[in-house]
Design a protein around this motif. Structure first.
Motif, PDB file in Angstrom:
ATOM      1  N   ILE A  72       0.838  -1.203   0.000  1.00 13.03           N
ATOM      2  CA  ILE A  72       0.000   0.000   0.000  1.00 13.03           C
ATOM      3  C   ILE A  72       0.874   1.254   0.000  1.00 13.03           C
ATOM      4  CG2 ILE A  72      -1.770   1.297   1.245  1.00 13.03           C
ATOM      5  CD1 ILE A  72      -2.815  -1.318   2.359  1.00 13.03           C
ATOM      6  N   SER A  75       2.284   1.878  -3.433  1.00 13.45           N
ATOM      7  CA  SER A  75       1.306   2.485  -4.336  1.00 13.45           C
ATOM      8  C   SER A  75       1.099   3.954  -3.992  1.00 13.45           C
ATOM      9  CB  SER A  75      -0.027   1.734  -4.246  1.00 13.45           C
ATOM     10  OG  SER A  75       0.111   0.412  -4.704  1.00 13.45           O
ATOM     11  N   ASN A  83      -4.327   7.417  -6.169  1.00 18.99           N
ATOM     12  CA  ASN A  83      -3.571   6.695  -5.145  1.00 18.99           C
ATOM     13  C   ASN A  83      -3.607   7.422  -3.810  1.00 18.99           C
ATOM     14  OD1 ASN A  83      -2.958   4.853  -7.066  1.00 18.99           O
ATOM     15  ND2 ASN A  83      -0.827   5.438  -7.303  1.00 18.99           N
ATOM     16  N   ASP A  87      -5.482   4.886  -1.656  1.00 17.58           N
ATOM     17  CA  ASP A  87      -4.431   4.220  -0.898  1.00 17.58           C
ATOM     18  C   ASP A  87      -4.158   4.926   0.419  1.00 17.58           C
ATOM     19  OD1 ASP A  87      -4.084   2.195  -2.700  1.00 17.58           O
ATOM     20  OD2 ASP A  87      -2.575   3.253  -3.862  1.00 17.58           O
ATOM     21  N   SER A  90      -6.737   3.579   2.587  1.00 17.12           N
ATOM     22  CA  SER A  90      -6.446   2.167   2.838  1.00 17.12           C
ATOM     23  C   SER A  90      -5.347   1.997   3.888  1.00 17.12           C
ATOM     24  CB  SER A  90      -6.037   1.463   1.544  1.00 17.12           C
ATOM     25  OG  SER A  90      -7.098   1.438   0.616  1.00 17.12           O
ATOM     26  N   GLN A 156     -10.275  -0.235  -2.126  1.00 15.24           N
ATOM     27  CA  GLN A 156      -9.594  -0.804  -3.286  1.00 15.24           C
ATOM     28  C   GLN A 156     -10.584  -1.087  -4.420  1.00 15.24           C
ATOM     29  OE1 GLN A 156      -6.232  -1.069  -3.724  1.00 15.24           O
ATOM     30  NE2 GLN A 156      -6.169   0.060  -1.787  1.00 15.24           N
TER      31      GLN A 156
END
Length: 200
Positions: A72, A75, A83, A87, A90, A156
């Motif tokens: 993660i 990214s 992203n 991300d 995330s 995601q």
């Protein structure tokens, strides 16, 4: 879906599956009413089995967690807008779940300290008051971690949907521009110019 996103989804799904196996015990303390001593002894016995398990399992889970977190962050390092949003969310949820597990589930006040050795008992025996709070809190922490990891999967999936929509728009623009070029090249042919002169 890229390789990195696939790794994140696989790691998160694996960790969610590992947490869902605790449903055997957690369902007795979170979703049963009233909570009886028999429910608590059953849940505590399950946690005791986990606490006495081989340490290699923890090492393996740690490696999986490190793989997911690193992917993660990798990214996120790309710096693209998608992203940063997907991300970034995330890694926050993933980090929250890991921090919760390390701070509340595994340490001295959690699984290993309270459940490594249970007193001899029968299922109908009164459940110790000190152990009751630890059992209920452990189930709640497992639920919080599960919700956080489910959020990672949702983010995601949102990223995949957003990237698919962008790719579709790009394809439409490319096709449209190619059609315009073809129309312009046809207009430049002698036959097309003669038709324009006749019409004028």
């Amino acid at each position: 879906m890229g390789v990195r996103a696939g790794v994140v989804v696989c790691v998160t799904s694996f960790l969610l599956g590992a947490l869902f196996t605790h449903w055997i015990a957690d369902s007795l303390t979170l979703w049963k009413s009233p909570i009886t001593d028999e429910h608590l002894w059953t849940a505590a016995s399950y946690y005791s089995i986990l606490a006495k398990g081989p340490s290699e399992i923890l090492y393996f889970l740690s490696a999986v967690v490190i793989l997911g977190g690193t992917t993660i962050l990798w990214s996120l390092n790309d710096g693209e807008a998608g992203n940063l949003m997907f991300d970034g969310g995330s890694i926050f949820l993933f980090g929250t779940a890991i921090a919760m597990y390390l701070h509340s589930v595994l340490p001295s006040a959690g699984l290993f300290a309270k459940f490594s050795s249970l007193p001899a008992h029968q299922l109908k025996d009164p459940f110790p008051r000190a152990l009751r709070h630890a059992t209920l809190e452990l189930a709640s922490n497992n639920l919080i971690c599960s919700v956080a990891l489910t959020g990672v999967l949702a983010l995601q999936a949102g990223r995949f949907w957003a990237e698919s929509a962008d790719d579709g728009e790009d394809d439409y623009v490319v096709v449209e521009s190619e059609e315009q070029k073809e129309a312009q090249s046809r207009a430049k042919t002698p036959e097309a110019q003669e038709e324009q002169l006749v019409q004028s």
